[in-house]
Design a protein around this motif. Sequence first.
Motif, mmCIF file in Angstrom:
data_model
loop_
_atom_site.group_PDB
_atom_site.id
_atom_site.type_symbol
_atom_site.label_atom_id
_atom_site.label_comp_id
_atom_site.label_asym_id
_atom_site.label_seq_id
_atom_site.Cartn_x
_atom_site.Cartn_y
_atom_site.Cartn_z
ATOM 1 N N GLU A 310 29.277 39.306 72.808
ATOM 2 C CA GLU A 310 29.340 39.927 71.480
ATOM 3 C C GLU A 310 30.565 39.451 70.706
ATOM 4 O OE1 GLU A 310 27.157 44.221 71.591
ATOM 5 O OE2 GLU A 310 28.962 44.033 72.800
ATOM 6 N N LYS A 311 31.696 39.319 71.384
ATOM 7 C CA LYS A 311 32.912 38.837 70.728
ATOM 8 C C LYS A 311 32.737 37.398 70.250
ATOM 9 C CE LYS A 311 36.110 41.839 73.260
ATOM 10 N NZ LYS A 311 37.227 41.900 74.231
ATOM 11 N N LYS A 312 32.082 36.584 71.084
ATOM 12 C CA LYS A 312 31.849 35.190 70.731
ATOM 13 C C LYS A 312 30.918 35.094 69.513
ATOM 14 C CE LYS A 312 30.322 30.793 72.697
ATOM 15 N NZ LYS A 312 29.751 30.124 73.895
ATOM 16 N N VAL A 313 29.867 35.919 69.529
ATOM 17 C CA VAL A 313 28.912 35.929 68.432
ATOM 18 C C VAL A 313 29.583 36.414 67.141
ATOM 19 C CG1 VAL A 313 26.812 37.002 67.544
ATOM 20 C CG2 VAL A 313 26.887 36.182 69.900
ATOM 21 N N LYS A 314 30.430 37.409 67.271
ATOM 22 C CA LYS A 314 31.107 37.962 66.102
ATOM 23 C C LYS A 314 31.963 36.898 65.405
ATOM 24 C CE LYS A 314 33.762 41.989 64.615
ATOM 25 N NZ LYS A 314 34.423 43.248 65.040
ATOM 26 N N GLU A 315 32.662 36.095 66.174
ATOM 27 C CA GLU A 315 33.474 35.031 65.603
ATOM 28 C C GLU A 315 32.607 33.985 64.914
ATOM 29 O OE1 GLU A 315 36.763 34.813 65.246
ATOM 30 O OE2 GLU A 315 36.743 36.859 66.022
ATOM 31 N N ILE A 317 29.696 34.512 63.573
ATOM 32 C CA ILE A 317 29.182 35.121 62.339
ATOM 33 C C ILE A 317 30.223 35.004 61.225
ATOM 34 C CG2 ILE A 317 28.509 37.294 61.246
ATOM 35 C CD1 ILE A 317 27.335 38.125 63.957
ATOM 36 N N LYS A 318 31.472 35.263 61.536
ATOM 37 C CA LYS A 318 32.535 35.159 60.545
ATOM 38 C C LYS A 318 32.583 33.760 59.941
ATOM 39 C CE LYS A 318 35.751 38.693 62.238
ATOM 40 N NZ LYS A 318 37.100 38.945 62.807
ATOM 41 N N GLN A 319 32.417 32.746 60.797
ATOM 42 C CA GLN A 319 32.426 31.371 60.312
ATOM 43 C C GLN A 319 31.245 31.111 59.378
ATOM 44 O OE1 GLN A 319 32.613 28.696 63.657
ATOM 45 N NE2 GLN A 319 34.305 29.809 64.613
ATOM 46 N N ALA A 320 30.075 31.663 59.738
ATOM 47 C CA ALA A 320 28.873 31.463 58.913
ATOM 48 C C ALA A 320 29.011 32.138 57.557
ATOM 49 C CB ALA A 320 27.645 32.003 59.633
ATOM 50 N N LEU A 321 29.697 33.280 57.530
ATOM 51 C CA LEU A 321 29.796 34.045 56.290
ATOM 52 C C LEU A 321 30.851 33.507 55.333
ATOM 53 C CD1 LEU A 321 29.478 37.730 57.560
ATOM 54 C CD2 LEU A 321 27.699 36.098 56.975
ATOM 55 N N ASN A 322 31.740 32.668 55.839
ATOM 56 C CA ASN A 322 32.814 32.140 54.990
ATOM 57 C C ASN A 322 32.294 31.308 53.818
ATOM 58 O OD1 ASN A 322 34.929 33.333 56.348
ATOM 59 N ND2 ASN A 322 35.240 31.604 57.744
ATOM 60 N N VAL A 325 30.631 33.493 49.053
ATOM 61 C CA VAL A 325 31.723 34.215 48.384
ATOM 62 C C VAL A 325 31.378 35.673 48.107
ATOM 63 C CG1 VAL A 325 32.659 32.148 47.309
ATOM 64 C CG2 VAL A 325 30.876 33.444 46.127
ATOM 65 N N ASN A 326 30.096 36.008 48.113
ATOM 66 C CA ASN A 326 29.692 37.375 47.767
ATOM 67 C C ASN A 326 29.666 38.323 48.959
ATOM 68 O OD1 ASN A 326 29.423 36.810 45.116
ATOM 69 N ND2 ASN A 326 27.220 36.562 45.126
ATOM 70 N N ILE A 327 29.945 37.831 50.159
ATOM 71 C CA ILE A 327 29.901 38.684 51.344
ATOM 72 C C ILE A 327 31.075 39.661 51.323
ATOM 73 C CG2 ILE A 327 29.940 38.755 53.855
ATOM 74 C CD1 ILE A 327 27.427 37.602 52.610
ATOM 75 N N LYS A 328 30.758 40.925 51.455
ATOM 76 C CA LYS A 328 31.804 41.948 51.468
ATOM 77 C C LYS A 328 32.245 42.258 52.897
ATOM 78 C CE LYS A 328 32.856 46.516 49.603
ATOM 79 N NZ LYS A 328 32.337 47.669 48.842
ATOM 80 N N SER A 329 31.291 42.506 53.782
ATOM 81 C CA SER A 329 31.610 42.818 55.174
ATOM 82 C C SER A 329 30.333 42.807 55.995
ATOM 83 C CB SER A 329 32.297 44.190 55.284
ATOM 84 O OG SER A 329 31.411 45.210 54.841
#
Length: 384
Positions: A310-315, A317-322, A325-329
């Motif tokens: 889960e920690k690996k996936v979470k990181e 996801i953060k890279q994909a969302l960067n 620009v409209n991603i809030k959280s």
Amino acid sequence: MINYLYEKYRQKGDITDPKVRKNIGVKASSLGLILNLVLAIIKIIIGFFISSIAVLADGINNVFDTASSIVAIIGFTMAAKPADKDHPYGHGRIEYVSAMMISFLIVIIGISFLRTSYKRILAPKDLTYHPVALLLLIISIGVKYWFSRFNHYIGEKIQSKTLLANAYDSMGDVITTIVVLIPLITSRYTKIPIDGYIGLLVSLMIIKNGLTLMKESLSPLIGEAPPEDLLEDIKKTVLSYPHISCIHDIIYENRGGERALMTMNVEMPRDLTLGEAHISIDRAEREVLEKHRVLLVIHPDPMGKKSILEKKVKEKIKQALNSFVNIKSFYDFWIDEKSNNAYLDIEVQCKNPIDVDSFKKTVLDELEQVADYQWHLKVILVFS
């Protein structure tokens, strides 16, 4: 003087009490009815006496202000009615309807005098200058300015859209009457039909004020976001309680009257007992109700300790969302290894539109590189 009248109307009562709020609103509107009626009579008499269409328009505008006060009195009286079988959330929104009616009346009178002023330009009449008329109009400016401050002060105290609308309208009347004075003074020095042109300007100002009030009254009926300062204060209050973290999925609805409704999801440890979770949630809801008159309902999302996957996936996801620009959280992220499914909520700001399908594909492509799961992605569009 204004604070004295407010305290007299309140009579040491709690303004969250619908009866106290009704009493304040009705008395404030009744004072407006009297003042506007007196000003209307004075200006109409002056308008006929000196043959000024601009002054006459200003006087008729005060007649409609009198009607607005009557509508406001009815609105406050109806809005204070308790909840019943057919209206379980009370009748608070009637006040917004009354504010809509006030704004509609303002627009109608503006359109009417727009036509009359145009005719005066085509067929001008000489104005009769009189110092008493000038003095009375100046006095009316002072009265309307005071009444605007009065309505704004009390409107803020009891959070009344109707009184705040009347405050805005009264300040518009101040500007209108100041403009009306121009042809009264200049008529002695020129034959140009300034009265008709000023009448046009006054009519346009009246229409603009009416449309602005209409928009402000309609907005809460349609449904609007909570004030930013209110939202941040409520979040701070809720997060101060044990075990509560990561607030999301907030829904707010102002039904008028003394209380608004709000729901939100919060993350809480999965190993809490139902009783422990209830204590924190119940106390947070009660404090928000007492401080902000907002009826809050909190839904807990159980969150456990994150596995290495889960920690690996979470990181990832953060890279994909960067790249968006409209991603809030993102939140509510967890993996159900029994069903081989993973779940994720992503909150998107929609000031600038995005292609949701393209967005999902980008994120899912990234996730599939991390683990062979049947990913489920839910996108929540949040307008801000």
